[in-house]
Scaffold this motif. Structure first.
Motif, PDB file in Angstrom:
ATOM      1  N   UNK A 184      -6.243   0.948   9.258  1.00 50.17           N
ATOM      2  CA  UNK A 184      -7.120   2.055   8.862  1.00 50.17           C
ATOM      3  C   UNK A 184      -6.391   3.036   7.941  1.00 50.17           C
ATOM      4  N   UNK A 185      -5.159   3.379   8.293  1.00 49.01           N
ATOM      5  CA  UNK A 185      -4.387   4.301   7.457  1.00 49.01           C
ATOM      6  C   UNK A 185      -4.091   3.699   6.086  1.00 49.01           C
ATOM      7  N   UNK A 186      -3.789   2.387   6.060  1.00 47.28           N
ATOM      8  CA  UNK A 186      -3.528   1.735   4.782  1.00 47.28           C
ATOM      9  C   UNK A 186      -4.758   1.817   3.886  1.00 47.28           C
ATOM     10  N   UNK A 223      -5.868  -3.072  -2.264  1.00 44.89           N
ATOM     11  CA  UNK A 223      -5.489  -2.778  -3.653  1.00 44.89           C
ATOM     12  C   UNK A 223      -4.366  -1.769  -3.789  1.00 44.89           C
ATOM     13  N   UNK A 224      -3.473  -1.663  -2.799  1.00 39.65           N
ATOM     14  CA  UNK A 224      -2.298  -0.804  -2.923  1.00 39.65           C
ATOM     15  C   UNK A 224      -1.067  -1.561  -2.427  1.00 39.65           C
ATOM     16  N   UNK A 225      -0.639  -2.611  -3.127  1.00 42.07           N
ATOM     17  CA  UNK A 225       0.536  -3.371  -2.684  1.00 42.07           C
ATOM     18  C   UNK A 225       1.765  -2.476  -2.630  1.00 42.07           C
ATOM     19  N   UNK A 226       2.649  -2.678  -1.642  1.00 38.53           N
ATOM     20  CA  UNK A 226       3.801  -1.786  -1.484  1.00 38.53           C
ATOM     21  C   UNK A 226       4.853  -1.999  -2.556  1.00 38.53           C
ATOM     22  N   UNK A 227       5.588  -0.930  -2.849  1.00 37.69           N
ATOM     23  CA  UNK A 227       6.731  -1.038  -3.767  1.00 37.69           C
ATOM     24  C   UNK A 227       7.853  -1.819  -3.119  1.00 37.69           C
ATOM     25  N   UNK A 228       8.079  -1.564  -1.820  1.00 42.58           N
ATOM     26  CA  UNK A 228       9.184  -2.207  -1.127  1.00 42.58           C
ATOM     27  C   UNK A 228       8.857  -2.238   0.365  1.00 42.58           C
ATOM     28  N   UNK A 229       9.341  -3.261   1.055  1.00 45.17           N
ATOM     29  CA  UNK A 229       9.243  -3.355   2.512  1.00 45.17           C
ATOM     30  C   UNK A 229      10.673  -3.413   3.032  1.00 45.17           C
TER      31      UNK A 229
END
Length: 587
Positions: free
Chosen positions: A120-122, A165-171
């Motif tokens: 939900x937050x994502x 539609x908001x892929x992360x910069x880094x994990x």
């Protein structure tokens, strides 16, 4: 840089921030020792989360309720971090914490993996237009620093973020309790070649300087201290973007009136010659044009905001009751507040599964949708594609913030051409040497159109008696029957009820009323029963602030109006209208 920390409840957000503060020496002197002593006094082990959970309810329940705001500094820059709550009941507070963030950290428990509020937050981060996200798989010490666990959880979080539609910069992996992977690397994470959290934050791209964007100042308030002998009218607000200098020509939207900046005012310091993004400031104008709260100030030589009454928007609904198609709520965007109706639902998603929902007439709590909002009056804004943050809005239902999202586009409506013509007229308007304040002081009033309509046969008598009462009270006023207008200025327009003829009648009436209102006259017009469309044309031409509608009769009011019962005497009706005008500051 504003950063928001989000994630499911008990996934370690507050612990992560507490460790970040401690390991960057950003705590006030003695704060760490005081927190350790407090935990010892309560007979429980010290946790870094206790550095943030200062509210009594949070300490009792062990969860973050409000969006804590903390500052720290790295070797590269200063940060403001919002610790947003993860509990399902506090999603509204999470939105508050994320409202101004430039980037986000999504925290996922290595033991528990992606949970309901993680998803939900994502989705909310994407809905609020936060493009730069760092995923931290935390509590790695509890899973034996397992590379396999990290990769499984990280891949699940990344896949979900890609869906919204908001892929992360880094994990990256970390442990808030031990500090590994937070502000420094850890030998336990020897298999991970990426950055620690602090390095990942420092690598986030900063938003382009807002001072280089087109100038925007949403008007928060208008101040004038006549009783102190100060005749300045000061428009106050916070510069959202760009910069303005003394002498610059500025335009006020949605009306598109214009003036020059006479002075820039500051509190308890010498007036500066320049106001830039982020500064709270005041402007005085030459000439002193009327500018209501909620207007957006732009420079005449830069790209203007968009103006309209129909907004295509993303929406996340938080209200306890579902939002129904056609329901009216209050929209707030910057300093503007306007009644909004849910016109249509293009797509509705369950924020937990991202599956499309079948029913398209209602939005349930915690659901997201692509919608069209129809506003009662136009607002000025910069949609998402324009790029510098003027597109976020909230919806208020009663006294509660019940939803919000991003304005994606400003859509056309049937009055666009009329509104653009009125804006062009205002922009090109040539004023004399007598400004509106001087005219109002001389006449003891500001100009206004008072339209008296409705089904009651006493409507015309009420309008004429109102003019007489205003004149007897020393007001400068004029009565105009619509038939006098139609057979005079409007004699070349077909006298029929076609939509085209009606629109042209009321467009011309609006232009004539604009002249009389600008001259400071209280223009009283009686008209047959008019509809919402005709009233909307008048307001598009004249503006909404100098217009008042009186409806004599019980049925069919086309908009916000003073309703006068048809069984009231003419004298009683005039007393009621006079009191209403005085209460609203219109006479």
């Amino acid at each position: 840089m504003d950063i928001v920390i989000v994630g499911h409840v008990d996934h370690g957000k507050s612990t992560l921030i507490g460790r970040l503060l401690a390991d960057t020496d950003s705590l006030a002197a003695g704060r760490l020792e005081a927190a350790q002593a407090a935990c010892a006094a309560q007979g429980k082990p010290f946790e870094y989360a206790s550095l943030l959970d200062a509210l009594k309810d949070e300490q009792e329940h062990g969860i973050t309720i409000d969006a804590a705001r903390v500052f720290f500094r790295s070797a590269r820059r200063s940060y403001l971090i919002h610790d947003a709550p993860g509990h399902v009941e506090f999603v509204r507070n999470m939105v508050t914490g994320a409202a101004r963030a430039e980037a986000a950290v999504l925290v996922v428990d290595g033991e528990l993996g992606v949970q309901e509020n993680t998803r939900r937050h994502a989705y909310l981060l994407g809905l609020l237009g936060i493009p730069q996200i760092v995923v931290v798989v935390t509590k790695m010490d509890r899973v034996g620093w397992s590379k396999e666990v990290f990769e499984r959880v990280g891949e699940a979080a990344s896949a979900w973020l890609a869906r919204v539609a908001v892929p992360p910069r880094v994990v990256l992996p970390a442990s808030g309790s031990t500090g590994g992977g937070v502000a420094r690397s850890s030998e336990n994470l020897w298999w991970f070649r990426g950055p620690c959290l602090l390095e990942a934050l420092d690598a986030i791209d900063e938003r382009p300087a807002r001072s280089d964007a087109p100038f925007r100042l949403p008007v928060q308030a208008v101040y004038k201290w006549v009783h102190r002998g100060d005749d300045r009218r000061i428009l106050a607000g916070t510069v959202q973007a760009g910069r303005v200098h003394v002498g610059d020509e500025v335009v006020f939207y949605p009306a598109a009136t214009r003036a020059r900046v006479r002075t820039i005012e500051a509190f308890h310091r010498a007036p500066p010659g320049l106001a830039s993004a982020g500064e709270t400031t005041g402007l005085t104008l030459d000439p002193e044009v009327y500018v209501p709260r909620g207007s957006v100030v732009a420079r005449a030589d830069e790209r203007p905001p968009q103006v309209g009454t129909r907004l295509a928007a993303s929406l996340f609904w938080l209200g306890r009751k579902p939002l129904q198609l056609g329901q009216e709520v209050r929209l707030r965007i910057d300093t503007a507040a306007e009644s909004a109706r849910l016109e249509s639902i293009a797509r509705r998603l369950d924020a937990h599964t991202l599956e499309a929902c079948e029913r398209d007439t209602v939005i349930e709590r915690f659901q997201a949708a692509d919608v069209v909002l129809q506003l009662r009056r136009p607002v000025a804004c910069d949609p998402e594609a324009d790029g510098f943050g003027g597109s976020r809005y909230v919806l208020v239902d009663g006294y509660d913030i019940a939803g919000g999202g991003l304005v994606r586009r400003v859509l056309a409506d049937p009055l666009d051409a009329t509104r653009r013509a009125a804006m062009q007229r205002n922009f090109r308007w040539e004023r004399g040497l007598v400004d509106a304040d001087a005219r109002a002081e001389r006449l003891g009033q500001r100009g206004r159109l008072i339209l008296v309509s409705g089904p009651s046969p006493t409507r015309k008598d009420v309008a004429k008696a109102l003019e007489a009462a205003l004149f007897a009270a020393g007001r400068t006023t004029y009565y105009l029957g619509l038939s006098s207008f139609v057979h005079g200025i409007d004699s070349d327009v077909p006298h029929d009820r076609s939509p085209e003829a009606q629109a042209e009648h009321f467009r011309r009436l609006g232009e004539m009323a604009h002249l009389m209102v600008d001259a400071g006259i209280l223009l009283v017009v009686s008209a047959d029963v008019i509809g919402r469309d005709e009233w909307a044309v008048l307001q598009a031409v004249l503006g909404t602030d100098p217009t008042s509608l009186v409806w004599v009769g019980e049925e069919g009011t086309p908009g916000s109006a003073l309703q006068v019962a048809s069984d009231r005497s003419v004298a009683d009706a005039v007393v009621l209208i006079g009191a209403w005008l005085r209460e609203s500051g219109c006479d």
